[in-house]
Design a protein around this motif. Structure first.
Motif, mmCIF file in Angstrom:
data_model
loop_
_atom_site.group_PDB
_atom_site.id
_atom_site.type_symbol
_atom_site.label_atom_id
_atom_site.label_comp_id
_atom_site.label_asym_id
_atom_site.label_seq_id
_atom_site.Cartn_x
_atom_site.Cartn_y
_atom_site.Cartn_z
ATOM 1 N N GLU A 188 45.042 37.042 42.818
ATOM 2 C CA GLU A 188 44.761 36.395 44.097
ATOM 3 C C GLU A 188 43.310 36.604 44.524
ATOM 4 O O GLU A 188 42.781 35.841 45.347
ATOM 5 C CB GLU A 188 45.693 36.949 45.182
ATOM 6 C CG GLU A 188 47.150 36.545 45.030
ATOM 7 C CD GLU A 188 47.360 35.054 45.242
ATOM 8 O OE1 GLU A 188 46.625 34.458 46.052
ATOM 9 O OE2 GLU A 188 48.250 34.480 44.582
ATOM 10 N N ARG A 189 42.660 37.599 43.982
ATOM 11 C CA ARG A 189 41.302 37.955 44.395
ATOM 12 C C ARG A 189 40.224 37.338 43.504
ATOM 13 O O ARG A 189 39.039 37.484 43.778
ATOM 14 C CB ARG A 189 41.146 39.478 44.409
ATOM 15 C CG ARG A 189 42.121 40.169 45.353
ATOM 16 C CD ARG A 189 42.081 41.682 45.196
ATOM 17 N NE ARG A 189 43.076 42.304 46.061
ATOM 18 C CZ ARG A 189 42.864 42.635 47.344
ATOM 19 N NH1 ARG A 189 41.671 42.425 47.882
ATOM 20 N NH2 ARG A 189 43.815 43.181 48.066
ATOM 21 N N ILE A 190 40.629 36.681 42.412
ATOM 22 C CA ILE A 190 39.651 36.159 41.454
ATOM 23 C C ILE A 190 38.688 35.172 42.097
ATOM 24 O O ILE A 190 37.466 35.284 41.961
ATOM 25 C CB ILE A 190 40.371 35.490 40.263
ATOM 26 C CG1 ILE A 190 41.103 36.523 39.425
ATOM 27 C CG2 ILE A 190 39.354 34.750 39.388
ATOM 28 C CD1 ILE A 190 41.841 35.924 38.248
ATOM 29 N N SER A 191 39.227 34.178 42.796
ATOM 30 C CA SER A 191 38.371 33.122 43.355
ATOM 31 C C SER A 191 37.355 33.696 44.322
ATOM 32 O O SER A 191 36.180 33.307 44.313
ATOM 33 C CB SER A 191 39.227 32.059 44.042
ATOM 34 O OG SER A 191 40.016 32.627 45.073
ATOM 35 N N SER A 192 37.780 34.647 45.166
ATOM 36 C CA SER A 192 36.866 35.240 46.139
ATOM 37 C C SER A 192 35.748 36.023 45.450
ATOM 38 O O SER A 192 34.572 35.906 45.805
ATOM 39 C CB SER A 192 37.636 36.155 47.089
ATOM 40 O OG SER A 192 36.761 36.832 47.960
ATOM 41 N N VAL A 193 36.121 36.809 44.432
ATOM 42 C CA VAL A 193 35.119 37.608 43.719
ATOM 43 C C VAL A 193 34.129 36.700 42.999
ATOM 44 O O VAL A 193 32.916 36.939 43.022
ATOM 45 C CB VAL A 193 35.803 38.564 42.724
ATOM 46 C CG1 VAL A 193 34.772 39.256 41.842
ATOM 47 C CG2 VAL A 193 36.643 39.602 43.463
#
Length: 360
Positions: free
Chosen positions: A60-65
């Motif tokens: 879930e954090r991939i796009s933000s990172v």
């Protein structure tokens, strides 16, 4: 899955990706500090950092990172008394911190250079350190070089070693599960036999054709190797053992019954470097169970050998103290641009701003 497999996948990357690395563990956990996982934007992954409990949250954090280009530190508390969500789901009772880093720009170049060093047969260290508000990356080849002496708030030092090389002499049907298990367990397995028709059972393997006498000119055994002798041809097995004893690898495993081993060693007690019969004594029967006993033994020995290397690298345990205080406090860090700084020795370093957070 080892870090070398992840680095090789990064070399082929054609999509955004994030490297997740366990940087601190308190209590019990499925993986220890240094375990890594490559998270691809298409939902695929390479490696593991948990039994599958936290991966969905990491994805879930991939796009933000990737969008921000910033690192993030996520803390997972597995104690059900402290965190009923993660604690009940995992049940390990520990706390782990995972560093998420976008694999792009200077950081990707640095990782590829580390892979190049490994491909030359040398070990390499990847050093992450916090200098002010910057996350600083550095690779140091294991040839007496020292990492940067600049003051740091913390440092995470990860030693990467080449895959343990195993020479599998004998390509009969019982060698197939041995090769499969060892290859899947991140060993570099070389299959050798004088019968070329048998080598077709090892697709994708590095293979050599020849008797031990001929193999001497093709393979250079060294102390770090492990040798498995299982051709079931008495003369060539004995010749292989004699060559291996002269070359002095760490481990020489010989397959066969006690009677056959007596014949191979002329009734004498095998030298200390020889394990005969090969494998852990688990009552194994048949080729697959025997392969499990051999793979388990080599995995255990590899762990011991790597521990010795790490003790030589950090005999006073100073590395452990550096790791314990990574990203302390969980404070939000300002972000900025990535920049590269060349160093005076063979190696590269990069700096990147990021953030630290907690969900525990």
């Amino acid at each position: 899955m080892d870090m070398i497999s992840i680095l090789r996948a990064i070399r082929q990357l054609e999509q955004p990706a994030v490297l997740a690395t366990v940087i601190e563990v308190e209590g019990h956990a499925y993986r220890k500090a240094g375990a890594a996982m490559l998270l691809l934007s298409n939902g695929e992954s390479i490696g593991t950092v948990s039994p599958g409990c936290i991966e969905s949250d990491l994805f879930e954090r991939i796009s933000s990172v990737c969008e921000t280009g910033r690192y993030v530190v996520v803390e997972y508390n597995m104690d059900p008394d402290e965190d009923p969500i993660w604690g009940e789901a995992v049940g390990c009772g520990g706390v782990i911190k995972v560093l998420l880093e976008p694999v792009s720009g200077a950081f990707r170049e640095l990782l590829l250079e580390a892979l190049h060093v490994l491909d030359t047969g040398r070990d390499v260290r990847i050093v992450r350190s916090l200098q002010g508000e910057e996350l600083h990356y550095e690779i140091v080849a294991q040839e007496g070089e020292k990492s940067s002496e600049l003051a740091t708030d913390w440092e995470f030092d990860l030693l990467l070693s080449n895959r343990q090389r195993v020479i599998l002499f004998g390509a009969g049907p019982d060698a197939v599960p041995i090769y499969q298990l060892l290859a899947q367990s991140s060993f570099h397995v070389i299959v050798a036999d004088w019968r070329p028709n048998l080598l077709g059972s090892f697709p994708g393997a590095e293979c050599y054709i020849g008797t031990p006498e001929r193999l001497r000119n093709q393979l250079q055994l060294n102390h770090d190797d492990a040798v498995l002798v299982c051709s079931h041809q008495l003369y060539y097995d004995r010749e292989m053992i004699q060559w291996a004893l002269t070359a002095g690898p760490r481990y020489i495993g010989v397959m066969g019954s006690s009677k056959r081993i007596d014949l191979l060693f002329d009734g004498q007690v095998p030298p200390p470097a020889v394990k005969a019969p090969v494998g852990l004594s688990i009552g194994a029967e048949g080729p697959y169970e025997i392969a499990v006993s051999i793979a388990a033994e080599l995995i255990g020995l590899r762990k011991q050998w790597r521990s010795l290397v790490r003790e030589d690298h950090d005999p006073k345990g100073e590395q452990h103290e550096r790791v314990r205080h990574l990203f302390g406090g969980g404070a939000e860090q300002p972000h900025g641009q990535t920049e590269v700084a060349a160093r005076a020795f063979t190696g590269r370093s990069a700096r990147q701003y990021g953030s630290s957070c907690s969900i525990g």
